[in-house]
Design a protein around this motif. Structure first.
Motif, PDB file in Angstrom:
ATOM      1  N   ILE A  24       0.834  -1.217   0.000  1.00 53.34           N
ATOM      2  CA  ILE A  24       0.000   0.000   0.000  1.00 53.34           C
ATOM      3  C   ILE A  24       0.859   1.253   0.000  1.00 53.34           C
ATOM      4  CG2 ILE A  24      -1.877  -1.168   1.220  1.00 53.34           C
ATOM      5  CD1 ILE A  24      -1.174   0.679   3.644  1.00 53.34           C
ATOM      6  N   ASP A  27       0.856   3.033  -3.288  1.00 51.40           N
ATOM      7  CA  ASP A  27      -0.435   3.338  -3.899  1.00 51.40           C
ATOM      8  C   ASP A  27      -0.606   4.844  -4.071  1.00 51.40           C
ATOM      9  OD1 ASP A  27      -3.493   3.857  -3.914  1.00 51.40           O
ATOM     10  OD2 ASP A  27      -3.310   1.692  -4.222  1.00 51.40           O
ATOM     11  N   LEU A  30      -2.458   7.299  -1.701  1.00 52.86           N
ATOM     12  CA  LEU A  30      -1.798   7.755  -0.474  1.00 52.86           C
ATOM     13  C   LEU A  30      -0.670   8.739  -0.779  1.00 52.86           C
ATOM     14  CD1 LEU A  30      -1.540   4.397   1.524  1.00 52.86           C
ATOM     15  CD2 LEU A  30      -3.347   6.126   1.606  1.00 52.86           C
ATOM     16  N   ARG A 100      -5.630  -5.902   0.843  1.00 48.36           N
ATOM     17  CA  ARG A 100      -4.940  -4.607   0.715  1.00 48.36           C
ATOM     18  C   ARG A 100      -5.903  -3.528   0.245  1.00 48.36           C
ATOM     19  NH1 ARG A 100      -0.914  -7.721  -1.708  1.00 48.36           N
ATOM     20  NH2 ARG A 100      -1.438  -6.870  -3.742  1.00 48.36           N
ATOM     21  N   LEU A 104      -7.006  -0.152   2.247  1.00 48.67           N
ATOM     22  CA  LEU A 104      -6.926   1.192   1.666  1.00 48.67           C
ATOM     23  C   LEU A 104      -8.273   1.906   1.706  1.00 48.67           C
ATOM     24  CD1 LEU A 104      -4.564   0.604  -1.356  1.00 48.67           C
ATOM     25  CD2 LEU A 104      -4.228   2.268   0.465  1.00 48.67           C
TER      26      LEU A 104
END
Length: 135
Positions: A24, A27, A30, A100, A104
């Motif tokens: 993550i 990603d 984020l 995951r 998120l």
């Protein structure tokens, strides 16, 4: 080309359940987080307006590994959403793509209206009381 902004702090521990969720970190949802860390059994994401802390607990069952999330928020440097708390259970493979994505979605939902692309529905999540009723 790096996917992670240079100003962002990243911490990754080589042990614990959080290691399974380390993907993550890259990603793009984020991308505006100041800090993302996956240490032992805790995932922490610090946005300007809120800090999201997720404690992970895994347990083996006949259906595979269930991962329980205890999600808590605390205020960041900017005004943000009210403190938030949630307990969820993720089904599927521990740290797999579905888990995951569900993690998120929980982090972005806890961020509140500041979340870009905030999901409307939470898939793959089961509240504790529903899971307990099924046993």
């Amino acid at each position: 080309m790096s996917l992670v902004p240079l100003h962002r702090r990243i911490r990754l521990e080589r042990s614990g359940l959080a290691l399974r969720f380390a993907l993550i970190i890259g990603d793009r949802r984020l991308a505006d987080a100041h800090q993302v860390s996956c240490e032992h059994d805790t995932v922490t994401v610090a946005f300007p307006e809120v800090r999201v802390t997720v404690t992970l607990t895994g347990s083996a069952t006949e259906w595979g590994v269930l991962v329980a999330l205890r999600l808590r928020t605390s205020p960041g440097a900017l005004p943000g959403p009210a403190p938030y708390a949630a307990d969820r259970v993720l089904t599927g493979r521990a740290g797999g793509p579905e888990q995951r994505e569900a993690l998120l979605r929980e982090i972005l939902a806890a961020r509140g209206p500041h979340a870009a692309g905030r999901p409307a529905a939470r898939t793959g999540l089961t509240p504790f009381h529903v899971l307990a009723a099924a046993v």
